[in-house]
Motif scaffolding. Structure first.
Motif, mmCIF file in Angstrom:
data_model
loop_
_atom_site.group_PDB
_atom_site.id
_atom_site.type_symbol
_atom_site.label_atom_id
_atom_site.label_comp_id
_atom_site.label_asym_id
_atom_site.label_seq_id
_atom_site.Cartn_x
_atom_site.Cartn_y
_atom_site.Cartn_z
ATOM 1 N N UNK A 1 39.733 36.303 32.332
ATOM 2 C CA UNK A 1 40.895 35.767 32.891
ATOM 3 C C UNK A 1 41.392 36.226 34.154
ATOM 4 N N UNK A 2 40.916 37.514 34.347
ATOM 5 C CA UNK A 2 41.162 38.202 35.632
ATOM 6 C C UNK A 2 40.716 37.543 36.812
ATOM 7 N N UNK A 3 39.548 36.729 36.488
ATOM 8 C CA UNK A 3 38.908 35.793 37.823
ATOM 9 C C UNK A 3 40.020 35.029 38.283
ATOM 10 N N UNK A 4 40.964 34.860 37.595
ATOM 11 C CA UNK A 4 41.809 33.800 38.400
ATOM 12 C C UNK A 4 42.458 34.533 39.743
ATOM 13 N N UNK A 5 42.564 35.606 39.412
ATOM 14 C CA UNK A 5 43.164 36.703 40.216
ATOM 15 C C UNK A 5 42.233 37.328 41.431
ATOM 16 N N UNK A 6 41.284 36.751 41.483
ATOM 17 C CA UNK A 6 40.451 37.546 42.498
ATOM 18 C C UNK A 6 40.765 37.340 43.925
ATOM 19 N N UNK A 7 40.930 36.017 44.300
ATOM 20 C CA UNK A 7 41.496 35.850 45.726
ATOM 21 C C UNK A 7 42.636 36.482 46.181
ATOM 22 N N UNK A 8 43.623 36.479 45.306
ATOM 23 C CA UNK A 8 44.968 37.115 45.618
ATOM 24 C C UNK A 8 45.016 38.486 45.432
ATOM 25 N N UNK A 9 44.058 39.140 44.654
ATOM 26 C CA UNK A 9 43.764 40.568 44.653
ATOM 27 C C UNK A 9 43.129 40.889 46.015
ATOM 28 N N UNK A 10 42.113 40.066 46.434
ATOM 29 C CA UNK A 10 41.477 40.802 47.557
ATOM 30 C C UNK A 10 42.395 40.619 48.915
ATOM 31 N N UNK A 11 43.351 39.662 48.922
ATOM 32 C CA UNK A 11 44.144 39.551 50.064
ATOM 33 C C UNK A 11 45.147 40.565 50.033
ATOM 34 N N UNK A 12 45.414 40.931 48.708
ATOM 35 C CA UNK A 12 46.468 42.143 48.759
ATOM 36 C C UNK A 12 46.025 43.560 48.817
ATOM 37 N N UNK A 13 44.797 43.663 48.675
ATOM 38 C CA UNK A 13 44.068 44.902 48.956
ATOM 39 C C UNK A 13 44.129 45.555 47.688
ATOM 40 N N UNK A 14 43.886 44.656 46.403
ATOM 41 C CA UNK A 14 43.845 45.296 45.340
ATOM 42 C C UNK A 14 42.531 45.230 44.790
ATOM 43 N N UNK A 15 42.009 46.481 44.089
ATOM 44 C CA UNK A 15 40.891 46.454 43.205
ATOM 45 C C UNK A 15 41.253 46.188 41.832
ATOM 46 N N UNK A 16 40.876 45.224 41.187
ATOM 47 C CA UNK A 16 41.265 44.805 39.834
ATOM 48 C C UNK A 16 39.822 45.143 38.904
ATOM 49 N N UNK A 17 40.369 46.124 38.078
ATOM 50 C CA UNK A 17 39.085 46.366 37.070
ATOM 51 C C UNK A 17 39.752 45.645 35.650
ATOM 52 N N UNK A 18 38.803 45.117 35.129
ATOM 53 C CA UNK A 18 39.210 44.038 34.058
ATOM 54 C C UNK A 18 38.343 44.330 32.747
ATOM 55 N N UNK A 19 38.678 45.196 31.918
ATOM 56 C CA UNK A 19 37.782 45.380 30.829
ATOM 57 C C UNK A 19 37.938 44.326 29.513
ATOM 58 N N UNK A 20 36.753 44.070 28.965
ATOM 59 C CA UNK A 20 36.790 43.489 27.581
ATOM 60 C C UNK A 20 37.217 44.468 26.533
ATOM 61 N N UNK A 21 38.329 44.125 26.126
ATOM 62 C CA UNK A 21 38.836 45.086 24.898
ATOM 63 C C UNK A 21 37.695 45.223 23.771
ATOM 64 N N UNK A 22 37.574 46.343 22.954
ATOM 65 C CA UNK A 22 36.470 46.434 22.093
ATOM 66 C C UNK A 22 36.631 45.101 21.053
ATOM 67 N N UNK A 23 35.637 44.556 20.837
ATOM 68 C CA UNK A 23 35.451 43.423 20.147
ATOM 69 C C UNK A 23 35.620 42.145 20.578
ATOM 70 N N UNK A 24 35.951 42.117 21.834
ATOM 71 C CA UNK A 24 36.170 40.806 22.574
ATOM 72 C C UNK A 24 35.268 40.713 23.797
ATOM 73 N N UNK A 25 35.014 39.751 24.376
ATOM 74 C CA UNK A 25 34.011 39.415 25.449
ATOM 75 C C UNK A 25 32.824 39.958 25.132
ATOM 76 N N UNK A 26 32.070 40.974 25.828
ATOM 77 C CA UNK A 26 30.774 41.557 25.654
ATOM 78 C C UNK A 26 30.882 42.990 25.396
ATOM 79 N N UNK A 27 32.015 43.435 24.794
ATOM 80 C CA UNK A 27 32.190 44.854 24.326
ATOM 81 C C UNK A 27 32.140 45.055 22.756
ATOM 82 N N UNK A 28 31.427 46.213 22.768
ATOM 83 C CA UNK A 28 31.106 46.260 21.124
ATOM 84 C C UNK A 28 32.355 46.215 20.243
#
Length: 207
Positions: free
Chosen positions: A56-83
């Motif tokens: 979901x955070x990929x939607x804000x990649x460009x906006x974060x880059x333009x705003x000087x933000x380093x966006x760290x987006x974890x998959x909470x445990x049990x979601x995505x590719x987290x155990x």
């Protein structure tokens, strides 16, 4: 409407894969997180909703880059590719968020939480306030365990997953297809109002 090619999907997947890291939490569990925006920018952790993932955070990649933000987006445990971590509670949030900060070499960061990620952001800010500079909540939701009645949306999703998983898979694929091709405002407008407020630098989540 043109159907995307397999090659186009592979190219997107390879780009997304290159922006992911994996760290260890709670013994031997893996926690996967993605980085978007400016790699040298001000660190902000983005917590996805339920269900959801770091994508979901990929939607804000460009906006974060333009705003000087380093966006760290974890998959909470049990979601995505987290155990999975089935016995975890909301107040265990720092046990899977501080390892992300440590692995990324970040001392302090802001938190942006979406929907079901909100309780985890607030729990982290309350438990390890020295690591969190501010908390922003978007369309915040309480954990299902705080309500005697299961929310209607959760009942619907659970029913589809149990009885017609193919339909649920198709709905999610359609949503992902739209999110990949439309402006991020298409997604965010579903959870925000037309007005804006002046963002205050005041820290939230602390007393």
């Amino acid at each position: 409407m043109t159907t995307p090619t397999v090659e186009a999907h592979d190219e997107i997947s390879e780009l997304d894969e290159a922006r992911h890291e994996t760290t260890t939490i709670a013994g031997d569990r893996d926690l996967r997180y993605a980085e978007y925006g400016d790699p040298n920018g001000s660190p902000v952790v983005f917590l996805h909703g339920t269900p959801g993932s770091s994508r979901l955070a990929a939607l804000f990649d460009s906006a974060a880059a333009q705003s000087g933000v380093r966006l760290l987006a974890p998959d909470r445990p049990g979601f995505g590719e987290s155990s999975p971590w089935p016995e975890r509670a909301v107040n265990d949030a720092p046990r899977f968020l501080t390892p992300v900060l440590d692995d990324a070499g970040v001392d302090t960061a802001g938190l942006v939480a979406f929907s079901g990620g909100s309780p985890y952001a607030l729990a982290t800010a309350a438990t390890v306030p020295d690591r969190i500079t501010r908390v922003d909540v978007v369309a915040g939701a309480t954990p299902p365990t705080t309500d005697d009645e299961t929310p209607a949306v959760q009942r619907l999703l659970t029913g589809l997953a149990t009885t017609t998983p193919r339909i649920l898979r198709g709905l999610f694929r359609g949503q992902a297809w739209l999110a990949d091709r439309l402006d991020p405002s298409f997604v965010t407008a579903q959870y925000t109002t037309g007005g804006t407020t002046d963002p205050s630098p005041t820290r939230r989540g602390r007393s």
